[in-house]
Design a protein around this motif. Structure first.
Motif, PDB file in Angstrom:
ATOM      1  N   VAL A  43       0.822  -1.103   0.020  1.00 53.50           N
ATOM      2  CA  VAL A  43       0.135  -0.068  -0.095  1.00 53.50           C
ATOM      3  C   VAL A  43       0.647   1.228   0.221  1.00 53.50           C
ATOM      4  N   ALA A  44       2.027   1.180   0.890  1.00 48.87           N
ATOM      5  CA  ALA A  44       2.903   2.385   0.750  1.00 48.87           C
ATOM      6  C   ALA A  44       3.571   2.603  -0.364  1.00 48.87           C
ATOM      7  N   ALA A  45       4.101   1.512  -0.879  1.00 50.50           N
ATOM      8  CA  ALA A  45       4.822   1.474  -2.091  1.00 50.50           C
ATOM      9  C   ALA A  45       4.044   2.155  -3.174  1.00 50.50           C
ATOM     10  N   SER A  82     -14.278  -6.202   7.435  1.00 50.22           N
ATOM     11  CA  SER A  82     -13.032  -6.309   6.736  1.00 50.22           C
ATOM     12  C   SER A  82     -13.461  -6.868   5.325  1.00 50.22           C
ATOM     13  N   GLN A  83     -14.476  -6.996   5.061  1.00 49.64           N
ATOM     14  CA  GLN A  83     -14.767  -7.304   3.478  1.00 49.64           C
ATOM     15  C   GLN A  83     -14.448  -6.043   2.746  1.00 49.64           C
ATOM     16  N   PRO A  84     -14.385  -6.415   1.142  1.00 46.67           N
ATOM     17  CA  PRO A  84     -13.906  -5.381   0.220  1.00 46.67           C
ATOM     18  C   PRO A  84     -15.146  -4.203   0.218  1.00 46.67           C
ATOM     19  N   VAL A 167      -7.015  -3.911  -0.536  1.00 46.37           N
ATOM     20  CA  VAL A 167      -8.107  -4.909  -0.742  1.00 46.37           C
ATOM     21  C   VAL A 167      -7.163  -6.103  -1.703  1.00 46.37           C
ATOM     22  N   VAL A 168      -6.532  -5.365  -2.702  1.00 47.39           N
ATOM     23  CA  VAL A 168      -5.910  -6.299  -3.623  1.00 47.39           C
ATOM     24  C   VAL A 168      -4.776  -6.945  -3.231  1.00 47.39           C
TER      25      VAL A 168
END
Length: 248
Positions: A43-45, A82-84, A167-168
């Motif tokens: 996520v950060a990248a 926690s779901q998408p 999510v991915v």
């Protein structure tokens, strides 16, 4: 006080403070840590790459609320919150609320309270309750307090970009572990084959109908951190152990 009495008193204290009765295995804890590490790094990248490509030094590339989302998505991947849809929708509507409040009320104490409260209402309305969304709305107000009033761009990136990436990442990183595949539909596939693949699928013949569960949850009138499929699987497992008690 007897040992039994002391234990009962201690159990009452734990219950009052909400200490969970059960926990997961050391294997699951280790997997959660490793997957969260890899996931949040992704996520950060991705956010940092977007940050460089847009050449906007004052912009954010990672919203702090994603740390809370990582706890949910990588720590309890099967939880309803926690779901998408809760992750994507919760962050997005909260960001929209936060931007609107920041433009109208600025970055004061009242704005902070209003942003979080309205974000909760918005998430309830579109059925995407995701606790970190409150922090996303609050972040918009805090930016205004720091004299960086967020624009609509804040909603798309970093917020939606971060949420989509997490999510991915959760889908990809959890795929290697059949018992914690993400999202929930992959761990509890609708066509219930009961095929012994290691996936904790729900029972072929549910103990309760969907309508019965809907009525029961409606009577409780509170959010419960367990899906219908997991609840069916739990009741089925209890029923199995009642008929064939484990040897202690």
């Amino acid at each position: 006080m007897t040992a039994v009495g002391a234990q009962q008193r201690w159990n009452s204290v734990k219950h009052a403070f909400g200490v969970p009765e059960h926990t997961v295995s050391y294997r699951e804890r280790l997997v959660s840590v490793v997957v969260a590490l890899a996931g949040l790094a992704c996520v950060a990248a991705v956010g940092k790459l977007w940050h460089f490509s847009t050449a906007t030094p004052a912009s954010l590339y990672l919203v702090g609320s994603m740390g809370a989302s990582a706890v949910l998505v990588f720590g309890v991947p099967h939880a309803p919150l926690s779901q998408p849809w809760p992750v994507l929708g919760g962050h997005t509507v909260s960001a929209i609320v936060g931007v609107i409040v920041a433009h109208i009320l600025g970055g004061g104490i009242l704005a902070a309270a209003v942003a979080v409260a309205l974000a909760i209402g918005a998430m309830h309305t579109v059925r995407c309750i995701h606790p970190p969304g409150g922090a996303t709305a609050l972040s918009a107000v805090l930016l205004a307090a720091a004299h960086h009033v967020p624009t609509w761009r804040y909603v798309a990136a970093p917020v939606l970009l971060n949420a989509a990436t997490i999510v991915v990442a959760a889908l990809a990183l959890n795929a290697a572990f059949p018992w914690r595949r993400y999202p929930l539909a992959l761990a509890f596939p609708r066509p219930k084959d009961g095929g012994g693949s290691g996936v904790p699928a729900a029972t072929t013949e549910p103990m309760f109908t969907t309508s019965e569960l809907k009525v029961a949850f409606a009577e409780l009138d509170t959010l419960i951190e367990i899906s219908d499929d997991e609840f069916q699987a739990l009741v089925s497992t209890l029923h199995k152990h009642q008929q064939d008690p484990p040897i202690s």
